[in-house]
Write a protein that holds these residues in place. Structure first.
Motif, short mmCIF file in Angstrom:
data_model
loop_
_atom_site.label_atom_id
_atom_site.label_comp_id
_atom_site.label_asym_id
_atom_site.label_seq_id
_atom_site.Cartn_x
_atom_site.Cartn_y
_atom_site.Cartn_z
N ALA A 194 -14.26 -19.16 22.22
CA ALA A 194 -13.53 -18.80 23.44
C ALA A 194 -12.07 -19.21 23.34
O ALA A 194 -11.18 -18.49 23.81
CB ALA A 194 -14.19 -19.47 24.65
N TRP A 195 -11.81 -20.33 22.72
CA TRP A 195 -10.44 -20.81 22.55
C TRP A 195 -9.67 -19.90 21.59
O TRP A 195 -8.52 -19.54 21.84
CB TRP A 195 -10.47 -22.25 22.03
N ILE A 196 -10.30 -19.51 20.49
CA ILE A 196 -9.66 -18.60 19.54
C ILE A 196 -9.31 -17.29 20.24
O ILE A 196 -8.20 -16.75 20.07
CB ILE A 196 -10.59 -18.33 18.35
N ARG A 197 -10.23 -16.77 21.01
CA ARG A 197 -9.99 -15.49 21.69
C ARG A 197 -8.82 -15.59 22.66
O ARG A 197 -7.96 -14.71 22.71
CB ARG A 197 -11.27 -15.08 22.45
N ALA A 198 -8.76 -16.68 23.41
CA ALA A 198 -7.66 -16.86 24.36
C ALA A 198 -6.33 -17.01 23.65
O ALA A 198 -5.31 -16.44 24.07
CB ALA A 198 -7.94 -18.08 25.25
N GLU A 199 -6.31 -17.76 22.55
CA GLU A 199 -5.06 -17.97 21.81
C GLU A 199 -4.61 -16.70 21.10
O GLU A 199 -3.41 -16.45 20.98
CB GLU A 199 -5.23 -19.11 20.81
N ALA A 200 -5.55 -15.90 20.60
CA ALA A 200 -5.18 -14.64 19.96
C ALA A 200 -4.49 -13.72 20.95
O ALA A 200 -3.48 -13.07 20.62
CB ALA A 200 -6.42 -13.96 19.38
N ARG A 201 -5.01 -13.68 22.16
CA ARG A 201 -4.39 -12.85 23.19
C ARG A 201 -3.01 -13.38 23.58
O ARG A 201 -2.07 -12.62 23.78
CB ARG A 201 -5.31 -12.80 24.41
N GLU A 202 -2.89 -14.70 23.63
CA GLU A 202 -1.61 -15.30 24.00
C GLU A 202 -0.58 -15.11 22.88
O GLU A 202 0.61 -14.95 23.16
CB GLU A 202 -1.81 -16.79 24.29
N ARG A 203 -1.01 -15.13 21.63
CA ARG A 203 -0.09 -14.89 20.53
C ARG A 203 0.53 -13.50 20.64
O ARG A 203 1.74 -13.32 20.41
CB ARG A 203 -0.81 -15.03 19.18
N ALA A 204 -0.28 -12.51 20.96
CA ALA A 204 0.25 -11.15 21.13
C ALA A 204 1.28 -11.10 22.24
O ALA A 204 2.29 -10.39 22.14
CB ALA A 204 -0.89 -10.17 21.41
N GLU A 205 1.04 -11.86 23.32
CA GLU A 205 2.01 -11.91 24.41
C GLU A 205 3.31 -12.56 23.96
O GLU A 205 4.41 -12.16 24.37
CB GLU A 205 1.42 -12.67 25.60
N ARG A 206 3.23 -13.57 23.11
CA ARG A 206 4.45 -14.22 22.59
C ARG A 206 5.23 -13.27 21.69
O ARG A 206 6.46 -13.25 21.72
CB ARG A 206 4.08 -15.50 21.84
N TYR A 207 4.52 -12.49 20.88
CA TYR A 207 5.19 -11.52 20.04
C TYR A 207 5.94 -10.49 20.91
O TYR A 207 7.09 -10.14 20.62
CB TYR A 207 4.19 -10.77 19.15
N ARG A 208 5.27 -10.01 21.94
CA ARG A 208 5.90 -9.00 22.80
C ARG A 208 7.08 -9.59 23.56
O ARG A 208 8.11 -8.94 23.74
CB ARG A 208 4.87 -8.41 23.77
N PHE A 209 6.94 -10.82 24.01
CA PHE A 209 8.04 -11.51 24.68
C PHE A 209 9.27 -11.54 23.77
O PHE A 209 10.39 -11.23 24.19
CB PHE A 209 7.61 -12.92 25.06
N ALA A 210 9.05 -11.92 22.50
CA ALA A 210 10.17 -12.00 21.55
C ALA A 210 10.73 -10.62 21.26
O ALA A 210 11.95 -10.44 21.17
CB ALA A 210 9.70 -12.68 20.27
N LEU A 211 9.86 -9.63 21.09
CA LEU A 211 10.32 -8.28 20.77
C LEU A 211 11.17 -7.70 21.89
O LEU A 211 12.23 -7.10 21.64
CB LEU A 211 9.12 -7.37 20.50
N GLU A 212 10.73 -7.88 23.13
CA GLU A 212 11.49 -7.33 24.25
C GLU A 212 12.87 -7.95 24.35
O GLU A 212 13.86 -7.26 24.60
CB GLU A 212 10.70 -7.53 25.54
N ARG A 213 12.96 -9.25 24.16
CA ARG A 213 14.26 -9.91 24.26
C ARG A 213 15.16 -9.59 23.08
O ARG A 213 16.37 -9.46 23.23
CB ARG A 213 14.06 -11.42 24.43
N LEU A 214 14.56 -9.45 21.91
CA LEU A 214 15.35 -9.09 20.74
C LEU A 214 15.87 -7.65 20.86
O LEU A 214 17.01 -7.37 20.49
CB LEU A 214 14.51 -9.24 19.47
N ALA A 215 15.03 -6.76 21.40
CA ALA A 215 15.44 -5.37 21.56
C ALA A 215 16.57 -5.24 22.58
O ALA A 215 17.43 -4.36 22.45
CB ALA A 215 14.25 -4.52 21.99
#
Length: 237
Positions: free
Chosen positions: A153-174
């Motif tokens: 359950a922890w892995i699943r939650a962190e995998a989803r949060e990692r994707a959110e961090r990637y998108r956060f960085a991509l949006e600000r970089l763009a």
């Protein structure tokens, strides 16, 4: 010696203090492999997140509560910006590469998690056929099953949060440096998110049931039994 023996031992002892499921039984090969594959998703994605990596590693071994290893949504973006050179192109490529590597690793991780869960079902079923079952043996089996479910359950939650961090960085970089290089990481994230969603099929319940103050609890002696929280194993004598 420290990574393989000292930290796991200290983590199990500390987890008991926190009231988390902690089994002292030997790990199966699949359980060991699952914990090895979990490392990728439980640690910060960028190597320059130094303090977060230290806290995450301690939390991964359960030496500190997971609440103390909280990774801010913008932590990956801050590390990315701090490591940048004179061009934004390498930063766009880094986001795409991290997202793609996560996507590739999720399928074998899910397969390993399914094997561990299947073995756990067999473990609990086998308890019914043990002739001389000691109470501690039943408790250890229940604790290991709960421990595995909480980890997944922890892995699943962190995998989803990692994707959110990637998108956060991509949006600000763009926004900061818009250019055609943003297409690559956007496509990588679009491929990663449905792959992460496949982890929802794993029957492990919600991560909330694995809070620091939750532990396996015995069933009531009399009266109707209330359903336990997801991820918590209720065992009877």
């Amino acid at each position: 010696m420290i990574g393989d023996r000292v930290l796991p031992f200290a983590g199990r002892a500390t987890a008991e203090i926190y009231g988390q499921p902690a089994s002292w039984s030997i790990l199966t090969d699949d359980e060991r492999e699952l914990r090895t594959r979990a490392y990728r998703f439980l640690m910060p994605a960028h190597e320059w997140q130094v303090i977060e990596r230290v806290l995450a590693d301690l939390a991964r071994h359960r030496i500190i509560p997971t609440s103390l290893s909280f990774q801010a949504r913008r932590g990956y973006w801050d590390a990315l910006r701090f490591s940048r050179g004179t061009s934004p192109a390498p930063l766009f490529r880094r986001i795409a590469q991290d997202a793609e590597q996560d996507r590739v690793l999720i399928a074998p991780l899910r397969t390993m998690a399914e094997r561990v869960l299947e073995a756990d079902r067999a473990r609990l079923q086998f308890l019914l056929y043990v002739r001389h079952l000691e109470e501690r043996q039943a408790e250890e089996a229940a604790l290991r099953v709960a421990e595995n479910r909480c980890l997944i359950a922890w892995i699943r939650a962190e995998a989803r949060e990692r994707a959110e961090r990637y998108r956060f960085a991509l949006e600000r970089l763009a926004v900061e440096a818009p250019q055609r290089d943003a297409v690559g990481p956007e496509r990588a994230l679009a491929a990663l998110e449905p792959e992460i969603a496949t982890l929802d099929t794993l029957p492990v319940g919600a991560l909330d049931a694995c809070a620091d103050d939750v532990a396996p609890t015995p069933a009531p002696v009399a009266g109707p039994a209330a359903p336990p929280p997801d991820g918590v194993i209720v065992f009877k004598e």
